[in-house]
Design a protein around this motif. Structure first.
Motif, PDB file in Angstrom:
ATOM      1  N   PRO A 154      73.402  32.499 113.575  1.00  0.00           N
ATOM      2  CA  PRO A 154      74.214  31.424 113.007  1.00  0.00           C
ATOM      3  C   PRO A 154      75.117  31.968 111.906  1.00  0.00           C
ATOM      4  O   PRO A 154      74.821  32.986 111.284  1.00  0.00           O
ATOM      5  CB  PRO A 154      73.167  30.463 112.428  1.00  0.00           C
ATOM      6  N   ARG A 155      76.194  31.286 111.678  1.00  0.00           N
ATOM      7  CA  ARG A 155      77.066  31.613 110.543  1.00  0.00           C
ATOM      8  C   ARG A 155      76.426  30.978 109.315  1.00  0.00           C
ATOM      9  O   ARG A 155      76.243  29.760 109.251  1.00  0.00           O
ATOM     10  CB  ARG A 155      78.458  31.062 110.746  1.00  0.00           C
ATOM     11  N   LEU A 156      76.068  31.825 108.361  1.00  0.00           N
ATOM     12  CA  LEU A 156      75.369  31.347 107.172  1.00  0.00           C
ATOM     13  C   LEU A 156      76.344  30.820 106.130  1.00  0.00           C
ATOM     14  O   LEU A 156      77.420  31.398 105.940  1.00  0.00           O
ATOM     15  CB  LEU A 156      74.530  32.469 106.566  1.00  0.00           C
ATOM     16  N   PRO A 157      75.969  29.751 105.431  1.00  0.00           N
ATOM     17  CA  PRO A 157      76.794  29.285 104.313  1.00  0.00           C
ATOM     18  C   PRO A 157      76.917  30.399 103.267  1.00  0.00           C
ATOM     19  O   PRO A 157      76.066  31.290 103.181  1.00  0.00           O
ATOM     20  CB  PRO A 157      75.993  28.105 103.748  1.00  0.00           C
ATOM     21  N   ASP A 158      77.971  30.348 102.462  1.00  0.00           N
ATOM     22  CA  ASP A 158      78.223  31.393 101.467  1.00  0.00           C
ATOM     23  C   ASP A 158      77.041  31.617 100.536  1.00  0.00           C
ATOM     24  O   ASP A 158      76.776  32.746 100.140  1.00  0.00           O
ATOM     25  CB  ASP A 158      79.472  31.071 100.644  1.00  0.00           C
ATOM     26  N   ASP A 159      76.318  30.563 100.169  1.00  0.00           N
ATOM     27  CA  ASP A 159      75.209  30.736  99.228  1.00  0.00           C
ATOM     28  C   ASP A 159      73.983  31.367  99.881  1.00  0.00           C
ATOM     29  O   ASP A 159      72.995  31.644  99.213  1.00  0.00           O
ATOM     30  CB  ASP A 159      74.843  29.427  98.529  1.00  0.00           C
ATOM     31  N   PHE A 160      74.037  31.637 101.164  1.00  0.00           N
ATOM     32  CA  PHE A 160      72.985  32.391 101.847  1.00  0.00           C
ATOM     33  C   PHE A 160      73.417  33.843 102.017  1.00  0.00           C
ATOM     34  O   PHE A 160      72.797  34.597 102.735  1.00  0.00           O
ATOM     35  CB  PHE A 160      72.711  31.825 103.239  1.00  0.00           C
ATOM     36  N   ALA A 161      74.474  34.257 101.339  1.00  0.00           N
ATOM     37  CA  ALA A 161      75.079  35.565 101.537  1.00  0.00           C
ATOM     38  C   ALA A 161      74.114  36.721 101.313  1.00  0.00           C
ATOM     39  O   ALA A 161      74.281  37.796 101.869  1.00  0.00           O
ATOM     40  CB  ALA A 161      76.281  35.743 100.633  1.00  0.00           C
ATOM     41  N   ALA A 162      73.071  36.513 100.526  1.00  0.00           N
ATOM     42  CA  ALA A 162      72.117  37.601 100.262  1.00  0.00           C
ATOM     43  C   ALA A 162      71.347  37.985 101.509  1.00  0.00           C
ATOM     44  O   ALA A 162      70.830  39.084 101.613  1.00  0.00           O
ATOM     45  CB  ALA A 162      71.157  37.179  99.164  1.00  0.00           C
ATOM     46  N   ALA A 163      71.276  37.094 102.461  1.00  0.00           N
ATOM     47  CA  ALA A 163      70.551  37.378 103.699  1.00  0.00           C
ATOM     48  C   ALA A 163      71.513  37.972 104.708  1.00  0.00           C
ATOM     49  O   ALA A 163      72.656  37.582 104.810  1.00  0.00           O
ATOM     50  CB  ALA A 163      69.943  36.092 104.255  1.00  0.00           C
TER      51      ALA A 163
END
Length: 170
Positions: A154-163
């Motif tokens: 999935p395309r992760l939201p920006d605030d999940f960028a650490a993953a």
């Protein structure tokens, strides 16, 4: 039957009961991921208040943070099927460790009415620490170690960028 035999039977019964309760908790938890209801009741049923969870979509501390992260992460999918199996359970008094295999199949939310999103599969091992509480066994720490994936993550939201997007999937 002498006292030693009774004490040994009680110890074995407690061990079997603990293992059955832990297996039931883990099975209900994995199945709950597909139900899509991640509220306070869900969190209390499975986790301690101070739980730490390491997931492909980031590490969180605390039951409220975990609930919010799981809710947002699972919203990336239209449908899911999670399978947990082969639990290795070690009980030491009121603490336990559980390691098991996890296979997670996800249909990505694509916004179409047909729900024909791409399929993303992740597989690995879930490592958990549990504690006995007045309400029964609860997960106090968990880590999902993804070993392999297949399909489009999935395309992760920006605030999940650490993953890492290549390792996304609950």
């Amino acid at each position: 039957m002498d006292i030693m035999d009774i004490e040994e039977m009680q110890r074995r019964l407690r061990s079997l009961t603990d293992r059955a309760e832990i297996t039931d908790l883990m099975n209900r938890y994995v199945r709950s991921l597909d139900d899509g209801v991640f509220d306070e009741e869900w969190a209390r049923a499975f986790h301690t208040e101070d739980v730490t969870a390491e997931m492909p979509i980031g590490t969180v501390r605390g039951r409220d943070a975990l609930t919010a992260r799981v809710r947002r992460g699972m919203a990336l999918f239209d449908r899911t099927v999670h399978l947990g199996t082969d639990y290795v359970i070690e009980v030491d008094g009121d603490r336990a460790t559980v390691r098991g295999a996890q296979l997670s199949t996800h249909v990505l939310a694509d916004g179409s009415e047909s729900g024909s999103g791409n399929v993303f599969i992740s597989a690995g091992h879930a490592e958990n620490t549990l504690v006995r509480t007045v309400d029964g066994w609860r997960i106090s720490a968990s880590a999902l170690r993804v070993v392999w994936t297949q399909g489009t993550p999935p395309r992760l939201p920006d605030d999940f960028a650490a993953a890492s997007p290549a390792r996304a999937g609950a």
